[in-house]
Enzyme design. Structure first.
Site, PDB file in Angstrom:
ATOM      1  N   SER A 226       2.183  -6.853   2.375  1.00 48.16           N
ATOM      2  CA  SER A 226       2.240  -5.634   1.491  1.00 48.16           C
ATOM      3  C   SER A 226       3.066  -4.645   2.272  1.00 48.16           C
ATOM      4  O   SER A 226       3.217  -4.398   3.502  1.00 48.16           O
ATOM      5  CB  SER A 226       0.927  -5.080   1.539  1.00 48.16           C
TER       6      SER A 226
ATOM      7  N   VAL B 196       3.604  -3.005   9.946  1.00 46.07           N
ATOM      8  CA  VAL B 196       4.514  -3.905  10.410  1.00 46.07           C
ATOM      9  C   VAL B 196       5.225  -4.487   9.212  1.00 46.07           C
ATOM     10  O   VAL B 196       6.653  -4.699   9.370  1.00 46.07           O
ATOM     11  CB  VAL B 196       3.814  -5.502  11.202  1.00 46.07           C
ATOM     12  N   CYS B 197       4.838  -4.635   7.914  1.00 42.78           N
ATOM     13  CA  CYS B 197       5.569  -4.908   6.892  1.00 42.78           C
ATOM     14  C   CYS B 197       6.432  -3.810   6.622  1.00 42.78           C
ATOM     15  O   CYS B 197       7.825  -4.016   6.351  1.00 42.78           O
ATOM     16  CB  CYS B 197       4.574  -5.140   5.629  1.00 42.78           C
ATOM     17  N   ASP B 198       6.284  -2.540   6.748  1.00 39.05           N
ATOM     18  CA  ASP B 198       7.224  -1.569   6.535  1.00 39.05           C
ATOM     19  C   ASP B 198       8.188  -1.508   7.744  1.00 39.05           C
ATOM     20  O   ASP B 198       9.474  -1.630   7.218  1.00 39.05           O
ATOM     21  CB  ASP B 198       6.172  -0.081   6.961  1.00 39.05           C
TER      22      ASP B 198
END
EC number: 1.11.1.24
Length: 173
Positions: A59, A64-66
């Protein structure tokens, strides 16, 4: 029958089950149907003739995804017109668009696997327990042969950012 691979990855140390095949370097990349927005779909063929760096995140609204998406957006600006960078998550297309606008993401194409998890199941990264796609990075050459694969062992860890960029650069030379 869809293949399930139990305990090949973890979330906060707890085993999770990935659904789909374990893809390897040299395999032909499977096709998928994924959402560009609520009305438009995309498939692997939409990016024919390009080197593809595919960054998979659970997501966009997590740390971490950002960071992963921002890093590959930065790298995409330096790779040239023969390379397309895709970020795939199960976030709704509305949420992806909102997040990209707020984050200034303009080099990466975000695609949503929310409808039927076609990408996650084809690439072996769909998490059975959470109905999310597990963190991974794939590099495909112009003929859709897989040239780099990293499926993270722990969902919360960062991928190796340099290795897929190096794989892309090797394909460009």
């Amino acid at each position: 029958m869809t293949q399930e691979r139990a305990s090949v990855a973890t979330f906060k140390g707890n085993p999770i089950t990935l659904v789909g095949p374990e893809l390897k370097v040299g395999d032909t990349a499977p096709d998928f149907k994924i959402s560009k927005n609520l009305l438009e779909e995309a498939s692997l063929q939409d990016y024919a003739g390009k080197i593809k760096l595919i960054s998979v995140v659970p997501s966009l609204d997590t740390g971490v995804c950002d960071a992963q998406t921002r890093r590959f957006n930065q790298e995409a600006a330096t790779l040239g017109d023969d390379v397309i960078v895709l970020t795939i998550s199960v976030d709704l297309p509305f949420a992806q668009s909102r997040w990209c606008g707020a984050a200034g993401i303009d080099q990466v194409i975000t695609l949503s696997d929310y409808k039927d998890n076609s990408f996650g199941k084809a690439y072996g990264v769909f998490i059975k327990e959470f109905a999310l796609d597990h963190r991974a990075v794939f590099v495909l050459d112009k003929e859709n042969t897989i040239r780099y694969v990293e499926v993270l062992k722990e969902m919360g860890e960062h991928p190796n950012y340099d290795a897929p960029i190096d794989a892309v650069k090797q394909l460009l030379s």
